[in-house]
Design a protein around this motif. Structure first.
Motif, PDB file in Angstrom:
ATOM      1  N   VAL A   1       0.809  -1.225   0.000  1.00 43.97           N
ATOM      2  CA  VAL A   1       0.000   0.000   0.000  1.00 43.97           C
ATOM      3  C   VAL A   1       0.843   1.276   0.000  1.00 43.97           C
ATOM      4  O   VAL A   1       0.324   2.352  -0.341  1.00 43.97           O
ATOM      5  CB  VAL A   1      -0.973   0.048   1.205  1.00 43.97           C
ATOM      6  N   GLN A   2       2.127   1.180   0.363  1.00 51.20           N
ATOM      7  CA  GLN A   2       2.950   2.390   0.424  1.00 51.20           C
ATOM      8  C   GLN A   2       4.422   2.026   0.279  1.00 51.20           C
ATOM      9  O   GLN A   2       4.855   0.973   0.749  1.00 51.20           O
ATOM     10  CB  GLN A   2       2.743   3.120   1.753  1.00 51.20           C
ATOM     11  N   SER A   3       5.174   2.905  -0.382  1.00 49.53           N
ATOM     12  CA  SER A   3       6.627   2.730  -0.457  1.00 49.53           C
ATOM     13  C   SER A   3       7.308   4.077  -0.271  1.00 49.53           C
ATOM     14  O   SER A   3       6.759   5.120  -0.651  1.00 49.53           O
ATOM     15  CB  SER A   3       7.035   2.113  -1.807  1.00 49.53           C
ATOM     16  N   MET A   4       8.489   4.042   0.328  1.00 54.21           N
ATOM     17  CA  MET A   4       9.267   5.267   0.538  1.00 54.21           C
ATOM     18  C   MET A   4      10.756   4.931   0.429  1.00 54.21           C
ATOM     19  O   MET A   4      11.228   3.987   1.060  1.00 54.21           O
ATOM     20  CB  MET A   4       8.976   5.872   1.914  1.00 54.21           C
ATOM     21  N   TYR A   5      11.467   5.733  -0.379  1.00 50.26           N
ATOM     22  CA  TYR A   5      12.921   5.611  -0.444  1.00 50.26           C
ATOM     23  C   TYR A   5      13.495   6.776   0.355  1.00 50.26           C
ATOM     24  O   TYR A   5      13.322   7.940   0.007  1.00 50.26           O
ATOM     25  CB  TYR A   5      13.400   5.663  -1.891  1.00 50.26           C
ATOM     26  N   PHE A   6      14.178   6.450   1.470  1.00 54.06           N
ATOM     27  CA  PHE A   6      14.754   7.462   2.357  1.00 54.06           C
ATOM     28  C   PHE A   6      16.239   7.647   2.059  1.00 54.06           C
ATOM     29  O   PHE A   6      16.972   6.667   1.868  1.00 54.06           O
ATOM     30  CB  PHE A   6      14.605   7.032   3.823  1.00 54.06           C
ATOM     31  N   TYR A   7      16.681   8.898   2.068  1.00 52.37           N
ATOM     32  CA  TYR A   7      18.095   9.205   1.872  1.00 52.37           C
ATOM     33  C   TYR A   7      18.844   9.287   3.204  1.00 52.37           C
ATOM     34  O   TYR A   7      19.851   8.648   3.399  1.00 52.37           O
ATOM     35  CB  TYR A   7      18.242  10.530   1.116  1.00 52.37           C
ATOM     36  N   LYS A   8      18.363  10.104   4.101  1.00 55.36           N
ATOM     37  CA  LYS A   8      18.990  10.365   5.403  1.00 55.36           C
ATOM     38  C   LYS A   8      20.480  10.649   5.260  1.00 55.36           C
ATOM     39  O   LYS A   8      21.343   9.857   5.630  1.00 55.36           O
ATOM     40  CB  LYS A   8      18.764   9.230   6.394  1.00 55.36           C
ATOM     41  N   GLU A   9      20.768  11.803   4.709  1.00 56.81           N
ATOM     42  CA  GLU A   9      22.151  12.231   4.493  1.00 56.81           C
ATOM     43  C   GLU A   9      22.817  12.590   5.822  1.00 56.81           C
ATOM     44  O   GLU A   9      22.128  12.763   6.835  1.00 56.81           O
ATOM     45  CB  GLU A   9      22.179  13.421   3.537  1.00 56.81           C
ATOM     46  N   PRO A  10      24.157  12.683   5.861  1.00 56.89           N
ATOM     47  CA  PRO A  10      24.848  13.062   7.097  1.00 56.89           C
ATOM     48  C   PRO A  10      24.276  14.346   7.702  1.00 56.89           C
ATOM     49  O   PRO A  10      24.030  15.329   7.001  1.00 56.89           O
ATOM     50  CB  PRO A  10      26.297  13.252   6.638  1.00 56.89           C
ATOM     51  N   GLY A  11      24.028  14.298   8.999  1.00 57.51           N
ATOM     52  CA  GLY A  11      23.519  15.459   9.715  1.00 57.51           C
ATOM     53  C   GLY A  11      22.018  15.556   9.804  1.00 57.51           C
ATOM     54  O   GLY A  11      21.495  16.361  10.580  1.00 57.51           O
ATOM     55  N   SER A  12      21.297  14.750   9.042  1.00 57.54           N
ATOM     56  CA  SER A  12      19.840  14.869   9.018  1.00 57.54           C
ATOM     57  C   SER A  12      19.219  14.250  10.265  1.00 57.54           C
ATOM     58  O   SER A  12      19.745  13.291  10.826  1.00 57.54           O
ATOM     59  CB  SER A  12      19.267  14.219   7.759  1.00 57.54           C
ATOM     60  N   PRO A  13      18.073  14.786  10.718  1.00 54.56           N
ATOM     61  CA  PRO A  13      17.439  14.293  11.945  1.00 54.56           C
ATOM     62  C   PRO A  13      16.708  12.979  11.719  1.00 54.56           C
ATOM     63  O   PRO A  13      16.465  12.552  10.585  1.00 54.56           O
ATOM     64  CB  PRO A  13      16.450  15.404  12.293  1.00 54.56           C
ATOM     65  N   GLY A  14      16.340  12.333  12.833  1.00 53.02           N
ATOM     66  CA  GLY A  14      15.571  11.112  12.775  1.00 53.02           C
ATOM     67  C   GLY A  14      14.102  11.391  13.011  1.00 53.02           C
ATOM     68  O   GLY A  14      13.654  12.545  13.003  1.00 53.02           O
ATOM     69  N   GLN A  15      13.328  10.328  13.232  1.00 54.57           N
ATOM     70  CA  GLN A  15      11.905  10.459  13.514  1.00 54.57           C
ATOM     71  C   GLN A  15      11.637   9.984  14.931  1.00 54.57           C
ATOM     72  O   GLN A  15      12.141   8.938  15.357  1.00 54.57           O
ATOM     73  CB  GLN A  15      11.063   9.654  12.516  1.00 54.57           C
ATOM     74  N   ALA A  16      10.872  10.751  15.661  1.00 54.39           N
ATOM     75  CA  ALA A  16      10.583  10.442  17.059  1.00 54.39           C
ATOM     76  C   ALA A  16       9.811   9.133  17.178  1.00 54.39           C
ATOM     77  O   ALA A  16       9.198   8.652  16.223  1.00 54.39           O
ATOM     78  CB  ALA A  16       9.797  11.578  17.697  1.00 54.39           C
ATOM     79  N   ALA A  17       9.838   8.545  18.371  1.00 53.31           N
ATOM     80  CA  ALA A  17       9.186   7.261  18.620  1.00 53.31           C
ATOM     81  C   ALA A  17       7.695   7.346  18.283  1.00 53.31           C
ATOM     82  O   ALA A  17       6.993   8.270  18.710  1.00 53.31           O
ATOM     83  CB  ALA A  17       9.374   6.867  20.076  1.00 53.31           C
ATOM     84  N   HIS A  18       7.221   6.359  17.521  1.00 53.37           N
ATOM     85  CA  HIS A  18       5.830   6.372  17.078  1.00 53.37           C
ATOM     86  C   HIS A  18       5.386   4.960  16.721  1.00 53.37           C
ATOM     87  O   HIS A  18       6.179   4.023  16.694  1.00 53.37           O
ATOM     88  CB  HIS A  18       5.657   7.289  15.864  1.00 53.37           C
ATOM     89  N   GLN A  19       4.114   4.822  16.437  1.00 48.12           N
ATOM     90  CA  GLN A  19       3.522   3.585  15.945  1.00 48.12           C
ATOM     91  C   GLN A  19       2.951   3.863  14.555  1.00 48.12           C
ATOM     92  O   GLN A  19       2.249   4.855  14.347  1.00 48.12           O
ATOM     93  CB  GLN A  19       2.416   3.103  16.883  1.00 48.12           C
ATOM     94  N   ASP A  20       3.226   3.002  13.594  1.00 49.58           N
ATOM     95  CA  ASP A  20       2.772   3.249  12.225  1.00 49.58           C
ATOM     96  C   ASP A  20       1.250   3.291  12.109  1.00 49.58           C
ATOM     97  O   ASP A  20       0.703   4.010  11.264  1.00 49.58           O
ATOM     98  CB  ASP A  20       3.335   2.180  11.285  1.00 49.58           C
ATOM     99  N   TYR A  21       0.562   2.513  12.943  1.00 48.27           N
ATOM    100  CA  TYR A  21      -0.894   2.500  12.867  1.00 48.27           C
ATOM    101  C   TYR A  21      -1.476   3.889  13.130  1.00 48.27           C
ATOM    102  O   TYR A  21      -2.553   4.236  12.605  1.00 48.27           O
ATOM    103  CB  TYR A  21      -1.480   1.494  13.859  1.00 48.27           C
ATOM    104  N   TYR A  22      -0.780   4.697  13.906  1.00 46.12           N
ATOM    105  CA  TYR A  22      -1.235   6.061  14.188  1.00 46.12           C
ATOM    106  C   TYR A  22      -1.398   6.850  12.889  1.00 46.12           C
ATOM    107  O   TYR A  22      -2.297   7.690  12.777  1.00 46.12           O
ATOM    108  CB  TYR A  22      -0.235   6.758  15.112  1.00 46.12           C
ATOM    109  N   TYR A  23      -0.544   6.590  11.906  1.00 41.59           N
ATOM    110  CA  TYR A  23      -0.574   7.301  10.631  1.00 41.59           C
ATOM    111  C   TYR A  23      -1.367   6.553   9.555  1.00 41.59           C
ATOM    112  O   TYR A  23      -1.892   7.168   8.637  1.00 41.59           O
ATOM    113  CB  TYR A  23       0.853   7.519  10.115  1.00 41.59           C
TER     114      TYR A  23
END
Length: 252
Positions: A111-133
């Motif tokens: 149902v969904q796809s995402m290609y993440f880069y996350k280059e040096p210095g970039s922030p992360g994502q806070a603790a969460h549950q995918d069902y919330y989204y």
């Protein structure tokens, strides 16, 4: 010359792996993808984003709006499987189809796809549950997170709290640590985040995790990238509430 077609569904998981998934809410298939396949896919995505005639669907956007050209290799590529054949086939990997069928008890659909880069210095994502989204009914939402290169604490690996998928959906609120995490997301509340553990992965490893498992990532403090391809799946008989994710992709 005949072409052999994969007709039988793979069963890559052992009973012990399935038991551990039920208990912990996640598991890793080591080297689920070969280095050659990962390298080819990384190069393919890079060629799309580096093209002077980048297709409209691939242009970097935040919140639905186009962003500067400098963000070609920082802003995630959202739902490439809907437009790109290679991305679609990566969503439909036989090892992923087989593992999901074992975990969900029946065939899954993408149902969904995402290609993440996350280059040096970039922030992360806070603790969460995918069902919330991504709410779905019945809740069978499962993620398959493919490491596109070596991922550890230095370059912002995922952290999980084993067993938290059994807690149900918890309240989410504003992100607390904006030095570490992106501001646009939400953060789970009423949980002891000191229980998080890192999931260190080699290139080609595939992490499967339950939609209610609490997980997060940290800032990339290294000089390395942390590229990943993350797809979400539901059992074929589940339904998604979000209009933009209602299209189900058969893995067969």
């Amino acid at each position: 010359m005949s072409i052999q077609v994969q007709s039988e569904r793979l069963n890559p998981l052992t009973p012990e792996q399935i038991r551990c998934y039920r208990e912990d809410g996640y598991l890793v298939i080591k080297k689920g993808c070969s280095d050659d396949l990962i390298d080819a896919f990384n190069s393919h995505i890079h060629s799309i984003r580096s093209s002077d005639s980048m297709p409209d669907w691939a242009k970097p956007r935040k919140g639905g709006s186009a962003v500067d050209d400098k963000d070609r290799y920082s802003v995630r590529l959202f739902n490439p499987h809907l437009h790109d054949g290679f991305s679609l086939q990566m969503m439909k990997l036989p090892v992923v189809r087989g593992a999901l069928a074992q975990l969900l008890g029946d065939e899954a659909a993408g149902v969904q796809s995402m290609y993440f880069y996350k280059e040096p210095g970039s922030p992360g994502q806070a603790a969460h549950q995918d069902y919330y989204y991504i709410k779905n009914d019945p809740n069978t939402l499962t993620a398959a997170w493919v490491a596109m290169e070596y991922t550890n604490e230095d370059n912002g690996c995922l952290y999980v709290i084993p067993g938290t998928h059994k807690l149900g959906v918890l309240p989410h609120g504003a992100v607390k640590n904006l030095q570490e995490h992106e501001a646009w997301t939400h953060e789970v509340e009423d949980i002891d985040l000191s229980m998080e553990i890192p999931v260190v992965m080699e290139k080609g490893d595939i992490l499967f995790f339950d939609s209610n498992l609490i997980h997060s990532s940290t800032r990339n403090r290294s000089e390395r990238w942390r590229r990943s391809y993350v797809c979400h799946y539901i059992r074929h008989d589940s339904t998604i509430e979000r209009d933009d994710l209602k299209k189900k992709i058969s893995l067969i």
